[in-house]
Design a protein around this motif. Structure first.
Motif, PDB file in Angstrom:
ATOM      1  N   TRP A   1       0.729  -1.216  -0.042  1.00 51.04           N
ATOM      2  CA  TRP A   1      -0.039   0.043  -0.011  1.00 51.04           C
ATOM      3  C   TRP A   1       0.958   1.312  -0.021  1.00 51.04           C
ATOM      4  O   TRP A   1       1.644   1.448   1.006  1.00 51.04           O
ATOM      5  CB  TRP A   1      -1.050   0.087   1.164  1.00 51.04           C
ATOM      6  N   GLU A   2       0.636   2.120  -1.077  1.00 50.50           N
ATOM      7  CA  GLU A   2       1.321   3.176  -1.170  1.00 50.50           C
ATOM      8  C   GLU A   2       0.911   4.511  -0.467  1.00 50.50           C
ATOM      9  O   GLU A   2       1.666   5.451  -0.318  1.00 50.50           O
ATOM     10  CB  GLU A   2       1.697   3.517  -2.738  1.00 50.50           C
ATOM     11  N   LYS A   3      -0.380   4.408  -0.015  1.00 52.88           N
ATOM     12  CA  LYS A   3      -1.242   5.405   0.612  1.00 52.88           C
ATOM     13  C   LYS A   3      -1.652   4.943   1.972  1.00 52.88           C
ATOM     14  O   LYS A   3      -2.034   3.720   2.119  1.00 52.88           O
ATOM     15  CB  LYS A   3      -2.222   5.931  -0.260  1.00 52.88           C
ATOM     16  N   LEU A   4      -1.244   5.964   2.914  1.00 53.81           N
ATOM     17  CA  LEU A   4      -1.977   5.849   4.226  1.00 53.81           C
ATOM     18  C   LEU A   4      -3.615   5.327   4.430  1.00 53.81           C
ATOM     19  O   LEU A   4      -3.438   4.233   5.132  1.00 53.81           O
ATOM     20  CB  LEU A   4      -1.767   6.764   5.144  1.00 53.81           C
ATOM     21  N   ALA A   5      -4.300   5.694   3.502  1.00 47.50           N
ATOM     22  CA  ALA A   5      -5.531   5.336   3.803  1.00 47.50           C
ATOM     23  C   ALA A   5      -5.869   4.065   3.473  1.00 47.50           C
ATOM     24  O   ALA A   5      -6.605   3.236   3.909  1.00 47.50           O
ATOM     25  CB  ALA A   5      -6.636   6.093   2.750  1.00 47.50           C
ATOM     26  N   TYR A   6      -5.033   3.415   2.462  1.00 46.20           N
ATOM     27  CA  TYR A   6      -5.168   1.994   1.791  1.00 46.20           C
ATOM     28  C   TYR A   6      -4.456   1.039   2.962  1.00 46.20           C
ATOM     29  O   TYR A   6      -5.046   0.068   3.318  1.00 46.20           O
ATOM     30  CB  TYR A   6      -4.443   1.699   0.573  1.00 46.20           C
ATOM     31  N   TRP A   7      -3.251   1.693   3.518  1.00 47.70           N
ATOM     32  CA  TRP A   7      -2.895   0.767   4.580  1.00 47.70           C
ATOM     33  C   TRP A   7      -3.609   0.824   5.889  1.00 47.70           C
ATOM     34  O   TRP A   7      -3.940  -0.352   6.512  1.00 47.70           O
ATOM     35  CB  TRP A   7      -1.542   1.372   5.099  1.00 47.70           C
ATOM     36  N   GLN A   8      -4.500   1.817   6.258  1.00 48.44           N
ATOM     37  CA  GLN A   8      -5.291   1.841   7.387  1.00 48.44           C
ATOM     38  C   GLN A   8      -6.445   0.856   7.001  1.00 48.44           C
ATOM     39  O   GLN A   8      -6.879  -0.059   8.085  1.00 48.44           O
ATOM     40  CB  GLN A   8      -5.723   3.023   7.546  1.00 48.44           C
ATOM     41  N   ARG A   9      -7.078   0.719   6.037  1.00 48.05           N
ATOM     42  CA  ARG A   9      -8.108   0.233   5.415  1.00 48.05           C
ATOM     43  C   ARG A   9      -7.738  -1.560   5.600  1.00 48.05           C
ATOM     44  O   ARG A   9      -8.701  -2.319   6.122  1.00 48.05           O
ATOM     45  CB  ARG A   9      -8.564   0.293   3.996  1.00 48.05           C
ATOM     46  N   GLU A  10      -6.806  -2.019   5.050  1.00 54.48           N
ATOM     47  CA  GLU A  10      -6.299  -3.217   4.993  1.00 54.48           C
ATOM     48  C   GLU A  10      -5.704  -3.992   6.092  1.00 54.48           C
ATOM     49  O   GLU A  10      -5.768  -5.050   6.464  1.00 54.48           O
ATOM     50  CB  GLU A  10      -5.451  -3.568   3.938  1.00 54.48           C
ATOM     51  N   SER A  11      -5.014  -2.985   6.937  1.00 60.14           N
ATOM     52  CA  SER A  11      -4.361  -3.472   8.200  1.00 60.14           C
ATOM     53  C   SER A  11      -5.148  -3.391   9.321  1.00 60.14           C
ATOM     54  O   SER A  11      -5.012  -4.048  10.398  1.00 60.14           O
ATOM     55  CB  SER A  11      -2.891  -3.038   8.174  1.00 60.14           C
ATOM     56  N   GLY A  12      -5.882  -2.310   9.447  1.00 61.41           N
ATOM     57  CA  GLY A  12      -6.825  -1.673  10.750  1.00 61.41           C
ATOM     58  C   GLY A  12      -6.005  -1.126  11.464  1.00 61.41           C
ATOM     59  O   GLY A  12      -6.050  -0.837  12.683  1.00 61.41           O
ATOM     60  N   LYS A  13      -4.494  -0.692  11.049  1.00 59.13           N
ATOM     61  CA  LYS A  13      -3.554   0.197  11.986  1.00 59.13           C
ATOM     62  C   LYS A  13      -3.211   1.459  11.534  1.00 59.13           C
ATOM     63  O   LYS A  13      -3.770   1.982  10.387  1.00 59.13           O
ATOM     64  CB  LYS A  13      -2.076  -0.571  11.785  1.00 59.13           C
TER      65      LYS A  13
END
Length: 170
Positions: free
Chosen positions: A102-114
């Protein structure tokens, strides 16, 4: 120039550290009950590599990864508790790798819950070319020449976990 830290075992705390250079990862973690708090990790590489089945807490850090296929957080097993960080990926780097890259924070947040309270912004270092990684502040910051008042203010100042201890701040 090539700073790196390896933490392997149990009950480690890395706090208030600056790790920079070209070594990758900046911090390698394999163990249980390891905490990374209030650090600045930056290089043209991966910043944190988490392996194994233990748990890792990442809080109140600035993580800047650069370069193709490098990550702010590489999570390869165990439990990760990560929030109130500034995660910046440049030049083809990724924020994180849970359920994909994930190159964007929003995608990382969505997929990891972190990192639900984390930022992804330029930290506004005073002079990174001269390795001055103090944060710019319109309220002022200390230098060897005395107080300097900047015209811009880093979003990282006071952006950490509101329940963190702040009594050691000058």
């Amino acid at each position: 120039e090539d700073g790196s830290v390896q933490l392997s075992g149990a009950n480690f705390l890395l706090e208030n550290a600056l790790v920079y250079g070209s070594a990758t990862p900046a911090v390698s973690v394999e163990g249980n009950s390891i905490v990374l708090r209030n650090n600045t990790l930056l290089s043209d590489g991966t910043q944190i590599r988490k392996r194994g089945s233990g748990n890792l807490t990442v809080e109140n850090n600035i993580l800047m990864a650069g370069g193709s296929d490098n990550l702010c957080i590489q999570w390869d097993g165990g439990t990760l508790n990560s929030d109130y960080n500034n995660l910046v990926a440049t030049n083809g780097a990724w924020i994180g790798n849970r359920n994909g890259f994930w190159e964007k924070l929003a995608y990382w947040q969505r997929e990891s819950g972190k990192d639900l309270h984390s930022l992804s912004v330029d930290p506004k270092f005073a002079n990174p070319a001269s390795r001055d990684y103090h944060l710019k502040s319109i309220q002022g910051r200390w230098t060897t020449s005395g107080w300097v008042t900047d015209t811009v203010h880093s979003a990282c100042i006071d952006a950490g976990n509101p329940s963190s201890t702040y009594t050691n701040e000058p």
